[in-house]
Design an enzyme around this catalytic site. Structure first.
Site, mmCIF file in Angstrom:
data_model
loop_
_atom_site.group_PDB
_atom_site.id
_atom_site.type_symbol
_atom_site.label_atom_id
_atom_site.label_comp_id
_atom_site.label_asym_id
_atom_site.label_seq_id
_atom_site.Cartn_x
_atom_site.Cartn_y
_atom_site.Cartn_z
ATOM 1 N N SER A 107 69.055 5.242 53.564
ATOM 2 C CA SER A 107 70.118 6.160 53.168
ATOM 3 C C SER A 107 70.117 6.247 51.663
ATOM 4 O O SER A 107 70.089 5.217 50.986
ATOM 5 C CB SER A 107 71.451 5.615 53.668
ATOM 6 O OG SER A 107 72.515 6.345 53.119
ATOM 7 N N HIS A 130 72.893 11.246 42.231
ATOM 8 C CA HIS A 130 73.729 12.066 41.359
ATOM 9 C C HIS A 130 73.010 12.192 40.018
ATOM 10 O O HIS A 130 72.885 11.208 39.283
ATOM 11 C CB HIS A 130 75.100 11.423 41.157
ATOM 12 C CG HIS A 130 75.903 11.336 42.420
ATOM 13 N ND1 HIS A 130 76.467 12.455 43.002
ATOM 14 C CD2 HIS A 130 76.219 10.291 43.225
ATOM 15 C CE1 HIS A 130 77.111 12.082 44.105
ATOM 16 N NE2 HIS A 130 76.970 10.781 44.271
ATOM 17 N N HIS A 155 71.185 14.129 49.200
ATOM 18 C CA HIS A 155 71.431 13.046 50.146
ATOM 19 C C HIS A 155 70.327 13.067 51.202
ATOM 20 O O HIS A 155 69.920 14.139 51.660
ATOM 21 C CB HIS A 155 72.797 13.259 50.821
ATOM 22 C CG HIS A 155 72.916 12.607 52.165
ATOM 23 N ND1 HIS A 155 72.867 13.325 53.345
ATOM 24 C CD2 HIS A 155 73.073 11.315 52.504
ATOM 25 C CE1 HIS A 155 72.988 12.481 54.358
ATOM 26 N NE2 HIS A 155 73.128 11.265 53.892
ATOM 27 N N ASN A 190 69.104 10.627 54.759
ATOM 28 C CA ASN A 190 69.375 9.477 55.621
ATOM 29 C C ASN A 190 68.537 9.661 56.870
ATOM 30 O O ASN A 190 68.540 10.725 57.482
ATOM 31 C CB ASN A 190 70.878 9.440 55.957
ATOM 32 C CG ASN A 190 71.213 8.517 57.114
ATOM 33 O OD1 ASN A 190 71.765 8.943 58.124
ATOM 34 N ND2 ASN A 190 70.875 7.257 56.983
ATOM 35 N N ARG A 216 67.255 7.200 60.440
ATOM 36 C CA ARG A 216 67.499 5.905 61.089
ATOM 37 C C ARG A 216 66.945 5.910 62.506
ATOM 38 O O ARG A 216 66.784 6.963 63.124
ATOM 39 C CB ARG A 216 68.999 5.611 61.135
ATOM 40 C CG ARG A 216 69.774 6.692 61.857
ATOM 41 C CD ARG A 216 71.282 6.599 61.646
ATOM 42 N NE ARG A 216 71.942 7.782 62.207
ATOM 43 C CZ ARG A 216 72.177 8.906 61.535
ATOM 44 N NH1 ARG A 216 71.819 9.010 60.264
ATOM 45 N NH2 ARG A 216 72.734 9.946 62.117
ATOM 46 N N HIS A 250 65.101 24.470 51.678
ATOM 47 C CA HIS A 250 65.143 24.795 53.107
ATOM 48 C C HIS A 250 63.728 24.929 53.685
ATOM 49 O O HIS A 250 63.449 24.475 54.798
ATOM 50 C CB HIS A 250 65.938 26.085 53.335
ATOM 51 C CG HIS A 250 67.411 25.932 53.069
ATOM 52 N ND1 HIS A 250 68.155 24.925 53.620
ATOM 53 C CD2 HIS A 250 68.279 26.664 52.321
ATOM 54 C CE1 HIS A 250 69.420 25.034 53.217
ATOM 55 N NE2 HIS A 250 69.524 26.080 52.415
ATOM 56 N N HIS A 254 89.533 21.258 54.748
ATOM 57 C CA HIS A 254 90.753 21.409 53.930
ATOM 58 C C HIS A 254 90.508 22.257 52.692
ATOM 59 O O HIS A 254 91.453 22.727 52.061
ATOM 60 C CB HIS A 254 91.322 20.040 53.549
ATOM 61 C CG HIS A 254 90.459 19.260 52.612
ATOM 62 N ND1 HIS A 254 89.308 18.643 53.021
ATOM 63 C CD2 HIS A 254 90.565 19.000 51.288
ATOM 64 C CE1 HIS A 254 88.749 18.032 51.979
ATOM 65 N NE2 HIS A 254 89.486 18.241 50.931
ATOM 66 N N GLY A 285 84.014 -3.293 58.837
ATOM 67 C CA GLY A 285 83.526 -4.469 58.123
ATOM 68 C C GLY A 285 82.115 -4.338 57.601
ATOM 69 O O GLY A 285 81.428 -5.346 57.415
ATOM 70 N N ASN A 298 79.148 -3.310 54.667
ATOM 71 C CA ASN A 298 78.990 -3.731 53.280
ATOM 72 C C ASN A 298 79.573 -2.653 52.360
ATOM 73 O O ASN A 298 78.971 -1.597 52.146
ATOM 74 C CB ASN A 298 77.507 -3.946 52.995
ATOM 75 C CG ASN A 298 77.269 -4.456 51.590
ATOM 76 O OD1 ASN A 298 77.645 -3.819 50.613
ATOM 77 N ND2 ASN A 298 76.666 -5.624 51.480
#
Lengths: 298, 298
Positions: free
Chosen positions: A121, A125, A135, A137, A139, A168, A198, A281, A283
């Site tokens: 991941s 910036h 970004h 990621n 997995r 793209h 929002h 929980g 990291n």
């Protein structure tokens, strides 16, 4: 699946090494000696379950037992440089057993509850508002099922049609070699996912997003996930080099800090990896490495 | 309840006026002419329900009907000055009808679903890291029940024992005039509420927090809520004047920007007013006025 798990883990770590090396090379091209600083962390079984409280109430399932027993850990790599104000790359490989109640919510976990997960991941910036943030990621998850997920999306401050087209195209190229349906599906999924209701605005210009990818051919799905990583490694450095020497204005920098505020809003309000990780929980430092170094809400 | 509603609404607006005047007076004492800028907004029934999507899935209850029909609106007041980098004060008075399914979750709303709410909410981010940030919110809610809620808490960058003692004493004074149990209960509630479990740290030094306050004597509960506002108006300007002329260091400013990051994390991850408001079609600009003007996650 042990051989497949090893292959995936090695791939994610190798991709991390190549991405870090490329970003460090870009720093050197701009006269900077900035390098990635690595930090190894281990999942501590004793730290799970998290302390539930009124902010963080257990669901009815989680209240009745441990969320999971943990093992494994990861490595965070952070670079703070001249081109990249903050680039954070995490790899982690964890395993454990979901509580009986939690198992129903995870594909393939209902019988034994056992899981294994490995992934990479990263969030970058850039210092210049003319260089887009990004970004990535990807997995692999193993329960009684085994699937891949991931994606990449670009967040420019200043829209650039050529950048958008090339970004793209890179992921379309990766998708089209595997299935003609992938690109339209995964692009639309990305647009839906990286959206701030929002604000009624997208986080950036999108890219691709996919999950629960299990065609029945593990080697093909793994090859696709590698292709996504390769596409990233091909296109993002090109976009950076295209813009990194351009001068920018104070107004552009101010706009970048506001855009970063939207990024923070998305990650803390909506991003599942972030909110799930923090509330179970995970990291904290590794999860919140995605937050931008300087932000404003003017 | 019409007379009581009017009294509460007028009080919240009057408190807003007095707070704004006091903060503007502080700006003038430091040679600044900064004033509050007001913006009137109306709740738009047509904008409700929000567009549900995958980030913002309706609950099983909300999916089956409108969350509520809205009326009313509010006024935002924002000052960006020399002492106060960003001070935002919102008053709003809204009313409507909860959907049948939503009613079960709100005290006193199960029969008709009708509600009315009025309140004041403010967050002040000072420019100097030696002047603490602060939050105040008080409100009156009417369904078939009628209750008050609210609180205030202080977020210093640099802990100051005298400030902490005086801030807590001000609210203890307000509480103790009404009920000796209020202060210990409401202080502990505040400490529980303004806590970041993923950081295992409090947001600030606390204060008081209360909700569902309905003793059966409306006049007493309203008087208590006024006393909370008066305590704020007494103590916060004193703390500001105590520190506003002190020089500060770059390191202290940097620590302030990091502390503000924790504030953002709390508001977007945990604060019920923020997350509920954003996810149910509230006024985004008014809700997110609480976010600090400059923040860093170094």
């Amino acid at each position: 699946m042990e051989a497949e798990k090893d292959q995936a883990k090695v791939w994610f770590e190798n991709l991390r090494d190549r991405i870090c090396a490329e970003l460090e090379a870009i720093e050197r091209e701009m006269g900077s000696e900035a390098v990635f600083v690595r930090n190894v962390w281990q999942r501590n079984a004793a730290a799970v379950p998290p302390k539930w409280d009124e902010h963080n109430p257990p669901s009815s399932s989680e209240a009745t037992g441990q969320c999971y027993e943990d093992g494994g850990g990861g490595v965070t790599s952070v670079l703070k440089g001249k081109v990249f104000e903050k680039a954070g790359v995490n790899v982690s490989t964890v395993h454990g057993t979901f509580s009986p109640e939690f198992r129903e919510r995870i594909p393939g976990a209902s019988a034994t509850g056992q899981f294994w997960a490995s992934g990479i991941s990263l969030v970058i910036h850039s210092r210049s508002p003319r260089v887009p943030a990004v970004h990535l990621n990807t997995r692999m998850i193993v329960t009684e099922k085994c699937w891949f997920g991931g994606g990449a999306d670009l967040t420019p401050t200043i829209p650039d049609e050529e950048d958008a087209r090339d970004f793209h195209a890179a992921f379309k190229g990766a998708c089209d070699r595997f299935d003609p349906d992938y690109y339209p599906r995964f692009k639309a999924w990305c647009d839906r996912y990286f959206f701030l209701p929002h604000r009624n605005e997208p986080r950036g210009i999108g890219g691709i997003f996919y999950d629960n990818l299990e065609t029945g051919e593990w080697a093909k799905d793994f090859a696709f996930t590698r292709a996504v990583g390769e596409a990233f490694l091909d296109i993002y450095p090109r976009l950076v080099r295209r813009h990194m020497a351009e001068p920018w204005t104070e107004a552009e920098r101010a706009a970048q800090l506001v855009k970063r505020g939207r990024y923070v809003e998305f990650n803390l309000l909506y991003d599942r990896g972030t909110t799930f990780g923090l509330k179970t929980g995970g990291n904290t430092e590794a999860i919140l490495m995605s937050l931008p170094p300087e932000v404003s809400w003017p």
